[in-house]
Design an enzyme around this catalytic site. Structure first.
Site: not given
Ligand code: PGA
Length: 241
Positions: A67, A136, A138, A143
């Site tokens: 992404d 959350n 995702h 999301e």
């Molecule tokens: P993070 O993000 O590794 O910084 O916790 C993970 C994500 O949001 O997919």
């Protein structure tokens, strides 16, 4: 989903790097799906080390990132383009033309997403996809929603993701509110997947994905339906399992 509980984040990175190396040894032209965020940074450190020690050759490897924010300049140091160059690409011998990241500078995001999906298909699909997970649930920027999208698409970030990502920006107002992301189908079509989960703050979401329920409210729960997913957790993330 296969589950491996590791001593700490360092061991998570080591095992993930070994799995990627094994894929590259099997096929030097492997297609690797990559993720940003703080979780895979250790993995990229290990891959760099393996390259520097002469143990791993990326010259045939093709990469597709999950992404990118939208809109964002590649030169913005919070762009995922910049993150990947900084943490991995500028330190290894991957060829520039083999690197793919959704283009946050494009003028037509819908068209960019269709072209991105097509490029993945033309490369023969992803052999091994690295994923982190949001608080959350995702994966990529898929999301929690009533409906999830199959293919690469433009999307809006939820308030919780904007809040979580604001730690990298000087103020929350600077966090882009949109993104381009591989869809759930794009991810699920990968022949193998490694999901990395580290830290006590991820224990609750780790518990949810192992609860035996698949729900669009926790996009990562769909990985339960994938035939070849390995979840690597450190002890802190696994503390509620
Ligand atoms: P993070 O993000 O590794 O910084 O916790 C993970 C994500 O949001 O997919």
């Amino acid at each position: 989903m296969k589950r491996i509980i590791c001593r700490d984040a360092g061991e998570v990175s080591e095992i993930a790097a070994a799995m990627i190396a094994e894929q590259i040894f099997r096929n030097r032209e492997s297609v690797i799906g990559l993720a940003t965020g703080s979780t895979p940074e250790g993995l990229y450190g290990k891959l760099r080390e393996m390259y520097e020690n002469g143990d791993l050759d990326f010259s045939g490897v093709r990469t597709f990132n999950l992404d990118e924010y939208y809109p964002i300049r590649k030169s913005n140091d919070q762009s995922y383009d910049c993150f990947m160059r900084d943490k991995l690409f500028s330190h290894i011998n991957v060829k520039m033309e083999n690197i793919h990241i959704p283009n946050g500078e494009c003028s037509d995001p819908a068209e960019e997403c269709i072209a991105y999906e097509q490029m993945i298909a033309e490369a023969g699909g992803v052999d091994i996809q690295v994923l982190g997970i949001g608080l959350n649930g995702h994966i990529g920027f898929n999301e929690p929603e009533r409906e999830l999208r199959m293919d690469t698409h433009p999307t809006e970030l939820t308030a919780s993701t904007i809040e979580a990502n604001s730690r990298f920006f000087s103020s929350i107002d600077e966090v882009p509110t949109k993104a381009l992301t591989m869809g759930m189908g794009t991810i699920m079509r990968a022949r193998s997947i490694i999901l990395l989960i580290t830290g006590a703050h991820k224990a609750a979401i780790a518990k949810k994905i192992f609860s035996g329920v698949v729900t669009t409210e926790v996009p990562a729960s769909f990985l339960n339906l994938h035939p070849n997913t390995t979840v690597l957790l450190d002890e802190a993330a696994a503390s509620e399992l």
